[in-house]
Structure formats: structure tokens, C-alpha cells
Enzyme design. Structure first.
Site, PDB file in Angstrom:
ATOM      1  N   SER A  29      -1.896   4.343   3.973  1.00  0.00           N
ATOM      2  CA  SER A  29      -3.095   3.588   3.155  1.00  0.00           C
ATOM      3  C   SER A  29      -3.737   2.607   4.174  1.00  0.00           C
ATOM      4  CB  SER A  29      -2.600   2.722   1.927  1.00  0.00           C
ATOM      5  OG  SER A  29      -1.598   1.810   2.480  1.00  0.00           O
ATOM      6  N   SER A  64      -0.455  -1.225   7.503  1.00  0.00           N
ATOM      7  CA  SER A  64      -0.056  -1.785   8.831  1.00  0.00           C
ATOM      8  C   SER A  64      -1.099  -2.094   9.620  1.00  0.00           C
ATOM      9  CB  SER A  64       0.802  -0.815   9.357  1.00  0.00           C
ATOM     10  OG  SER A  64       2.193  -0.389   8.762  1.00  0.00           O
ATOM     11  N   ARG A  73      -0.343   0.783  19.192  1.00  0.00           N
ATOM     12  CA  ARG A  73      -1.539  -0.068  18.811  1.00  0.00           C
ATOM     13  C   ARG A  73      -1.072  -1.454  18.978  1.00  0.00           C
ATOM     14  NH1 ARG A  73      -1.358   2.339  13.085  1.00  0.00           N
ATOM     15  NH2 ARG A  73      -0.304   0.610  12.716  1.00  0.00           N
ATOM     16  N   ASP A  81       7.273  -5.355   9.757  1.00  0.00           N
ATOM     17  CA  ASP A  81       6.779  -3.983   9.138  1.00  0.00           C
ATOM     18  C   ASP A  81       7.980  -2.978   9.370  1.00  0.00           C
ATOM     19  OD1 ASP A  81       5.408  -2.020   8.666  1.00  0.00           O
ATOM     20  OD2 ASP A  81       3.867  -1.876  10.220  1.00  0.00           O
ATOM     21  N   GLY A 105       0.831  -1.309   0.089  1.00  0.00           N
ATOM     22  CA  GLY A 105       0.018   0.074  -0.062  1.00  0.00           C
ATOM     23  C   GLY A 105       0.914   1.279  -0.052  1.00  0.00           C
ATOM     24  N   HIS A 148       2.710   3.106  16.095  1.00  0.00           N
ATOM     25  CA  HIS A 148       2.767   1.800  15.945  1.00  0.00           C
ATOM     26  C   HIS A 148       2.686   0.754  17.192  1.00  0.00           C
ATOM     27  CE1 HIS A 148       3.049   1.168  11.556  1.00  0.00           C
ATOM     28  NE2 HIS A 148       2.955   2.504  11.438  1.00  0.00           N
ATOM     29  N   ARG A 149       3.628   1.354  18.124  1.00  0.00           N
ATOM     30  CA  ARG A 149       3.924   0.744  19.338  1.00  0.00           C
ATOM     31  C   ARG A 149       2.636   0.760  20.133  1.00  0.00           C
ATOM     32  NH1 ARG A 149       9.613   3.356  20.497  1.00  0.00           N
ATOM     33  NH2 ARG A 149      10.921   1.583  19.296  1.00  0.00           N
ATOM     34  N   THR A 173      11.517  -2.718  11.582  1.00  0.00           N
ATOM     35  CA  THR A 173      12.515  -2.159  10.827  1.00  0.00           C
ATOM     36  C   THR A 173      12.994  -0.903  10.760  1.00  0.00           C
ATOM     37  OG1 THR A 173      11.467  -2.187   8.778  1.00  0.00           O
ATOM     38  CG2 THR A 173      12.326  -4.160   9.348  1.00  0.00           C
TER      39      THR A 173
END
Length: 179
Positions: A11, A14, A56, A90, A7, A53-54, A37
Site C-alpha cells: 500500500s 513503509s 531505501r 517496521d 495499510g 527496504h534497506r 522486525t
């Protein structure tokens, strides 16, 4: 199930990958290992992205961070082959950016990563789709997109399912349906 979730930026790829990995793990009562990464450094905006991200991620997910050494990823993936986990990587595109800076061959590193991903029975890989944006004016930007396209194709060939995320919605390109 091996899935590549492609995506564009923002988008929803993730988030969908995280939801899919959680469903895969719940279906078989397995743990999830999140392979991150992203290299943050002193980039405040990137640090905020990583923090989102962490936050979630469920607290019981194991996280392995591979930033800073693109050669670490194939070794970590090979090690995870012996674990029952659902692996969520990810993201491949950030690994490609890191690997471009490496003095040894990109193609050999990509082959090791694609091979290690193909050997995992349950993996979800997140990556930017390289072919939908503008062609950068800078040589490094073009090299990145070329290598990312190569990486996406190599990994897609090894996956059971490939989906493109648009506006938070997955469009299955290969295999399917999504778990």
C-alpha cells in the site's frame, strides 16, 4: 509526535513512514533509528523485500534488527527512550507473527511493547491493517489476524496520530496532520 501508519500489503505504508520519519528528524535536527522486525531465514522473496527496504534507507540511519526474539523489541524500545532519535518501527505485524510463536504470554508482551512505544516522544510505527482482507481458513492465520487486530488497537490508543495508507496515500484517522 507518535504515529501509527497502517495499510495493506504494497500500500506504500513503509515508504510513507520513512518519509515522515525523515521529515520529523530533519525538522528537529535529530537522528533516525530504524527498528526492523523482519526474519528472513531461507525465504528468498522475503530477502528481496528486506533488501528493497534497506536500499531505501539513508546511510546515516541507525538500524536495530530484532527478528528471532519477540522479547527483544520491548527492551530495545525502552533503551531508545533515553535517546533523542526519531524511531521508525517496521513492522508491528511481523513482530506479532514472531510473538505468536513465543511460549510466554502474547498479551504481556503486547502490553510491554505498547507501553514502550507510548513512552517514546517521536516514533513512527508501521503495521498491516488486519481487518480488510479475507478471513483465513487455517486456525493459525485467524489467530494471527486476531492478535494483529489487538496489537493495532493497543498501539493506536497510545499514538497521537493514526493513518491508513491506500494506494500510497495516507488517510488520517486520528490526530494529524502528518508531519
Amino acid at each position: 509526535m507518535r504515529l501509527l501508519m497502517l495499510g495493506g500489503v504494497r500500500s506504500g505504508k513503509s515508504r510513507l513512514a520513512e518519509e515522515t520519519a525523515a521529515r520529523m528528524a530533519a525538522a528537529d535536527g535529530l537522528p533516525v533509528t530504524y527498528v526492523a522486525t523482519a526474519r528472513v531465514g531461507d525465504d528468498e522473496e522475503m530477502a528481496l523485500r528486506v533488501q528493497r527496504h534497506r536500499l531505501r534507507r539513508p546511510g546515516n540511519w541507525r538500524t536495530i534488527e530484532t527478528a528471532g526474539d519477540s522479547g527483544t523489541l520491548p527492551r530495545q524500545l525502552a533503551w531508545l527512550r533515553g535517546e533523542p532519535d526519531v524511531v521508525l518501527l517496521d513492522c508491528l505485524s511481523l513482530w506479532v507473527a514472531e510473538a505468536l510463536e513465543s511460549p510466554d504470554g502474547f498479551d504481556a508482551r503486547l502490553e510491554r511493547v505498547a507501553s514502550a512505544l507510548a513512552a517514546l516522544p517521536r516514533v513512527v510505527v508501521v503495521s498491516l491493517e488486519a481487518g480488510l482482507g479475507l478471513l483465513p481458513m487455517e486456525p493459525l492465520g485467524r489467530a494471527f489476524l486476531d492478535r494483529l487486530g489487538d496489537a493495532n488497537q493497543a498501539v493506536a490508543a497510545a499514538m497521537d496520530c493514526v493513518a491508513l495508507t491506500v494506494a500510497g496515500q495516507p488517510l488520517v484517522l486520528k490526530g494529524g496532520p502528518l508531519p
